[in-house]
Design an enzyme around this catalytic site. Structure first.
Site, PDB file in Angstrom:
ATOM      1  N   ILE A 202       0.868  -1.192   0.000  1.00 60.08           N
ATOM      2  CA  ILE A 202       0.000   0.000   0.000  1.00 60.08           C
ATOM      3  C   ILE A 202       0.897   1.232   0.000  1.00 60.08           C
ATOM      4  CG2 ILE A 202      -1.755   1.328   1.291  1.00 60.08           C
ATOM      5  CD1 ILE A 202      -2.900  -1.289   0.748  1.00 60.08           C
ATOM      6  N   HIS A 203       0.733   2.084  -0.976  1.00 62.90           N
ATOM      7  CA  HIS A 203       1.500   3.333  -0.936  1.00 62.90           C
ATOM      8  C   HIS A 203       0.831   4.488  -1.672  1.00 62.90           C
ATOM      9  CE1 HIS A 203       2.637   2.184  -5.027  1.00 62.90           C
ATOM     10  NE2 HIS A 203       2.943   3.439  -5.208  1.00 62.90           N
ATOM     11  N   ARG A 204      -0.240   4.207  -2.417  1.00 61.04           N
ATOM     12  CA  ARG A 204      -0.758   5.244  -3.305  1.00 61.04           C
ATOM     13  C   ARG A 204      -1.330   6.417  -2.508  1.00 61.04           C
ATOM     14  NH1 ARG A 204       0.161   5.222  -7.978  1.00 61.04           N
ATOM     15  NH2 ARG A 204       0.755   3.056  -7.908  1.00 61.04           N
TER      16      ARG A 204
END
Ligand code: UD1
Ligand code: UDP
Length: 355
Positions: A202-204
């Site tokens: 998860i990074h967006r």
């Protein structure tokens, strides 16, 4: 021919590794690598150069951790200096990061031709910084290398390629070249692996910058982790935010970002991928794993159309339902969506034609 390659973020090292490997086969091409410095931790940058044997960057501009405007502006200024000195025939930019648009803009203002690798992708969500970067880069590039039929169609619908200002080439996806080449070199990570697990990243920005979305995603993860372990190599952006929001993550196996070869090992051995990454959605497909995409839309629509991926957003209940639906799914992966690992070869042949 002299090519300047501009990279800066993790996925760009992986994409450029495939193309640089192809460039190295041609003694008549000299490649100069500019690393903007956008990603800079050892396990977000250097590890990829080592593992994938990418040539050391000729320039590292060390520009990172700034707002979009400041980061992009400073990159343009510094890239321009290097381009004035190096005078390349082509600049190659990859994907849709701030390093991509900075490289394309700096080059075009100096009348240097730009090749955009991974052109034509669209989410049709203009709140995504990546969507702005890719629309603008596509608009000014001379050669547009599209990974998919949909990407070609998107460009044609925007009128790009009309009036011979630019040329669109369906090259296939260079990330598949990398997956094919490095697959046999997969390395077991140095932490204890459960027998079965979900691989997640998860990074967006649209998830990490919105506490409601991020909380909801992690609440679904906590529930799923009661049934199957979730391994989460944690992007530094998300790490900072988990701390700030004091999110509950104790039931997850959180590890530092891993190298590409470890990532391939995890992909090969997981039961399901749950991610908001662009690249990982395709890698799930390359390694025959179902995928749940934690976003409201995807650029890689062919994965959804063919049942390999579901786009589920951030609602906790819907994420849990999608996990249940996909975990035991075993679709037929015998379909060529991304060119089968020959994209870099096609890209370099096209660039040489223009000599
Ligand atoms: C960038 C790209 C995104 C891409 C992602 C790949 C843009 C606008 N976004 O997002 O499209 O999917 O890379 O991973 O270009 N940080 C570290 N160490 C690092 C790298 C980043 O601490 O090695 C921190 C930065 O200080 C910053 C945050 O992470 O606070 C975000 O970094 P940034 O490069 O701005 O964007 P990404 O979220 O990484
Ligand atoms: N990746 C990696 N280590 C990690 C997480 C991701 O090597 O800990 C690789 C992943 O396999 C893929 C690429 O990084 O090849 C995707 O990059 P990212 O998700 O950061 O960016 P995006 O593709 O969303 O732009």
């Amino acid at each position: 021919m002299k090519i300047v390659t501009i990279i800066g973020a993790r996925p760009q090292f992986i994409k450029a590794a495939a193309v640089s490997r192809e460039i190295a086969k041609h003694s008549n091409i000299k490649e100069i690598i500019i690393h903007t410095g956008q990603h800079f931790d050892e396990n977000m940058s250097e590890i990829f150069f080592e593992q994938m044997q990418i040539l050391k960057p000729d320039y590292n501009l060390e520009i990172n951790s700034l707002t979009h405007g400041a980061m992009t502006g400073r990159m343009i200024e510094k890239i321009e200096e290097v381009l004035l000195k190096e005078k390349p025939n082509w600049v190659i930019v990859y994907g849709d990061t701030n390093s991509t648009i900075a490289g394309a803009l700096a080059a075009k203002k100096l009348h240097i031709k730009v090749a955009h690798v991974e052109a034509g992708l669209r989410s049709f969500n203009r709140k995504m910084p990546e969507e702005i970067n890719r629309i603008l880069t596509d608009k000014i590039s001379d050669l547009l290398f599209c990974p998919t039929d949909q990407a070609v169609k998107n460009l044609q619908e925007e009128g790009i390629g009309k009036h011979s200002l630019a040329r669109i080439v369906k090259s296939g996806d260079v990330m598949q070249d990398a997956a094919v080449f490095y697959s046999n070199l997969a390395q077991k990570p140095n932490f204890k692996l459960p027998e079965k697990f979900i691989l997640s990243t998860i990074h967006r920005a649209e998830n990490t910058d919105d506490p409601v979305r991020l909380r909801s995603i992690f609440s679904a993860f906590q529930k799923i982790a009661d049934e199957i372990p979730i391994i989460l190599p944690l992007h530094p952006r998300t790490k900072k935010i988990i701390k700030n929001f004091e999110l509950k993550v104790e039931d997850l196996i959180i590890v530092e970002p891993v190298g590409y070869l470890e990532m391939i090992y995890l992909l090969k051995n997981c039961s399901l991928v749950m991610t908001d990454s662009g690249g990982l959605q395709k890698e799930a497909f390359f390694f025959h794993k179902p995928c749940v995409t934690l976003r409201d839309e995807t650029e890689w629509v062919e994965l959804v159309e063919n049942g390999f991926n579901v786009v589920v957003g951030s609602n906790s209940g819907e994420i849990y339902a999608a996990y249940k639906k996909m975990i035991n799914k075993n679709p037929n992966y015998n379909i060529n969506l991304y060119g089968g690992g020959k994209a870099s070869n096609k890209i370099i042949r096209e660039l040489l034609k223009k000599l």
